[in-house]
Design an enzyme around this catalytic site. Structure first.
Site, PDB file in Angstrom:
ATOM      1  N   ALA A 156       0.825  -1.211   0.000  1.00 38.45           N
ATOM      2  CA  ALA A 156       0.000   0.000   0.000  1.00 38.45           C
ATOM      3  C   ALA A 156       0.861   1.264   0.000  1.00 38.45           C
ATOM      4  CB  ALA A 156      -0.937  -0.011   1.208  1.00 38.45           C
ATOM      5  N   GLU A 157       1.866   1.314   0.873  1.00 39.35           N
ATOM      6  CA  GLU A 157       2.694   2.517   0.947  1.00 39.35           C
ATOM      7  C   GLU A 157       3.511   2.707  -0.318  1.00 39.35           C
ATOM      8  OE1 GLU A 157       5.382   5.234   3.881  1.00 39.35           O
ATOM      9  OE2 GLU A 157       4.380   3.459   4.678  1.00 39.35           O
ATOM     10  N   THR A 158       3.969   1.630  -0.903  1.00 43.90           N
ATOM     11  CA  THR A 158       4.708   1.725  -2.162  1.00 43.90           C
ATOM     12  C   THR A 158       3.841   2.345  -3.247  1.00 43.90           C
ATOM     13  OG1 THR A 158       6.105  -0.172  -1.605  1.00 43.90           O
ATOM     14  CG2 THR A 158       5.936   0.397  -3.942  1.00 43.90           C
TER      15      THR A 158
END
Length: 133
Positions: free
Chosen positions: A49-51
């Site tokens: 998700a953060e990527t």
């Protein structure tokens, strides 16, 4: 598209399929990213998700003023367990402003069932001059 976005994403096996400020799509294998019970690790979902959200926010910052984006907050709700296969994440903006960008990231399994919903907020900043880097 690029294989990943940095060493951690590469180690996790993340592959970027599509990338733009309005939509980022990537996938990640479950195998190698599990917790002791053999389920997809919640932290692995957060890395995916953060990527994806960070790529979207960075592309937004570049489009705005050649800037950068750095994550400041992430939250994730894990809806169902996954033991095998590949998960796919799609990041779409909830807000793209001049100082903050927030993305919703929906992660699904191979049967298109929602596995995780995450929200990432990034600070959007102008890039430092080369002399200050």
């Amino acid at each position: 598209m690029a294989e990943s976005d940095g060493p951690l994403a590469e180690r996790m096996g993340i592959e970027i399929i599509e990338a733009g400020p309005d939509r980022v799509v990537g996938r990640m294998p479950v195998v190698g990213n599990t917790q002791p019970y053999g389920l997809l690790h919640g932290g692995a979902s957060c890395v995916l998700a953060e990527t994806l959200g960070s790529i979207g926010a960075a592309l937004h910052a570049i489009e705005l003023f050649g800037g950068i984006a750095v994550g400041v907050d992430i939250s994730a709700t894990h809806h169902r367990a996954v033991r095998a296969g590949v998960v796919t994440g799609v990041a779409t903006p909830l807000h793209r402003g001049g100082t903050i960008a927030t993305y919703e990231i929906v992660i699904t399994d191979e049967r298109d069932r929602r596995v995780c919903t995450a929200r990432l907020t990034c600070a959007v900043r102008r890039a430092a001059p080369a002399s200050e880097r």
